[in-house]
Enzyme design. Structure first.
Site, PDB file in Angstrom:
ATOM      1  N   HIS A 102       0.844  -1.356   0.168  1.00 54.01           N
ATOM      2  CA  HIS A 102       0.029   0.161  -0.014  1.00 54.01           C
ATOM      3  C   HIS A 102       0.766   1.303   0.118  1.00 54.01           C
ATOM      4  O   HIS A 102       0.415   2.376  -0.793  1.00 54.01           O
ATOM      5  CB  HIS A 102      -1.133   0.066   1.027  1.00 54.01           C
ATOM      6  N   HIS A 157      -9.354  -1.867  -5.156  1.00 59.07           N
ATOM      7  CA  HIS A 157      -8.212  -2.317  -4.326  1.00 59.07           C
ATOM      8  C   HIS A 157      -7.203  -3.293  -4.935  1.00 59.07           C
ATOM      9  O   HIS A 157      -5.882  -3.145  -4.649  1.00 59.07           O
ATOM     10  CB  HIS A 157      -8.672  -2.904  -3.110  1.00 59.07           C
ATOM     11  N   ASP A 196      -3.208  -2.632  -5.149  1.00 57.95           N
ATOM     12  CA  ASP A 196      -2.256  -3.728  -4.818  1.00 57.95           C
ATOM     13  C   ASP A 196      -1.152  -3.879  -6.185  1.00 57.95           C
ATOM     14  O   ASP A 196      -0.064  -3.884  -5.733  1.00 57.95           O
ATOM     15  CB  ASP A 196      -2.717  -4.772  -4.638  1.00 57.95           C
ATOM     16  N   HIS A 256      -0.938 -11.247  -4.983  1.00 59.55           N
ATOM     17  CA  HIS A 256       0.236 -10.839  -4.961  1.00 59.55           C
ATOM     18  C   HIS A 256       1.343 -11.674  -5.384  1.00 59.55           C
ATOM     19  O   HIS A 256       2.308 -11.166  -5.934  1.00 59.55           O
ATOM     20  CB  HIS A 256       0.290 -10.460  -3.338  1.00 59.55           C
TER      21      HIS A 256
END
Length: 303
Positions: free
Chosen positions: A79, A236, A240, A263
């Site tokens: 973030h 979001h 990321d 991720h």
């Protein structure tokens, strides 16, 4: 595109709860000279350890990205890196008094507000971009990331969750500071209540609350304030991805299509880029003669 590198005008101090440790974590964001890059420092150690951002120090686990050097790591860097990418900050020293970055409200809002409050400092050094010349594809079952040549950083993100509040969502975004501030930086991370319960039982989650993330049971969002955007979940994921891309250590010019990614897949794409030297080049070339840098104001943050 920014022609020149930027840092922040003065140091910033932030503190918040670490969701893994449950402890208060102090951060110091410090201006850095040209060509310094983004460097994290484990400032809590007797002899502080510096961890420069790059493919070699970048790692991912389920639900988070981290930087590590030897046995020392700092988790939940995505973030903060997203905010630095979104606001075009090239050079900064990030002192962390702990081994994790606080989540604050689960978005990049706290970092964006702090950076905008002090402003950016242009520096007498060219900003160098990674410019794609050939397509790179990484896949994992139904998950995929396709990175294609482009003159800007443009993202098409698609997610699909078997949950009545999320479902199938798409979001398209071309990076600019104004769009990042208004469309992406406030989108919060999300988690499922049953997963959080398992982590707590295992002792892997000592902090965290509805203040740090969107939490969903099997039917609804449990946060009293609801959603910031109807498609906050895919926004979001875009936030990321912007942070994970900055783990390369330089801004990237490409069109990126991400489908049901994570991720771990983001980091696979970053490392594939680092290994595919034939597929990209530095832009502009180091020999290009610059004009004098001028101060550029940041967009206003609207709460």
């Amino acid at each position: 595109m920014e022609l020149f590198q930027h840092t922040i005008t003065k140091a910033i101090t932030l503190s918040g709860e670490g969701v893994i440790s449950g402890k208060e974590i102090l951060l110091e964001l410090c201006p850095a000279p040209p060509n310094h890059g983004i460097v994290f420092e484990r400032a809590d150690l007797p002899s502080p350890i510096s961890i420069p951002v790059g493919p070699e120090t970048a790692h991912a686990i389920d639900g988070a990205s981290l930087v590590a050097l030897g046995k020392y790591r700092i988790i939940y860097v995505e973030h903060l890196l997203s905010a630095l990418n979104g606001l075009s900050i090239d050079n900064i020293l990030i002192k962390v008094y702990g081994d994790e970055i606080p989540l604050f409200d689960g978005s990049a809002k706290a970092f964006v507000e702090a950076i905008i409050s002090v402003g950016r400092q242009p520096q007498w050094a060219l900003r160098r971009y990674v410019r794609l010349e050939e397509e790179i594809i990484v896949r994992e079952g139904e998950k995929s990331i396709v990175i294609s040549p482009a003159d800007t950083l443009a993202i098409d993100y698609e997610i699909d969750f078997a949950h009545p509040v999320i479902g199938h969502q798409k979001f398209s975004f071309e990076l600019s500071q104004e769009k990042y501030v208004s469309q992406v930086c406030m989108a919060r991370t999300f988690a499922f209540l049953e997963d959080l319960a398992v982590l707590r039982e295992k002792g892997l989650l000592r902090g965290g609350s509805l203040e740090n993330a969107l939490v969903l049971d099997d039917k609804q969002v449990l946060n009293p304030d609801g959603l910031h955007f109807p498609d906050e979940f895919v926004r979001h994921k875009t936030l990321d991805l912007l942070g994970d891309l900055y783990l390369f250590g330089a801004p990237i010019l490409a069109k990126i299509k991400a489908t049901r990614a994570s991720h771990k897949l983001h980091l696979r794409a970053v490392k594939a880029l680092g290994e595919s030297l034939y597929a990209w080049r530095w832009y502009p070339s180091p020999g290009r003669a610059p004009l004098k840098p001028a101060a550029v104001s940041l967009p206003a943050f609207a709460a």
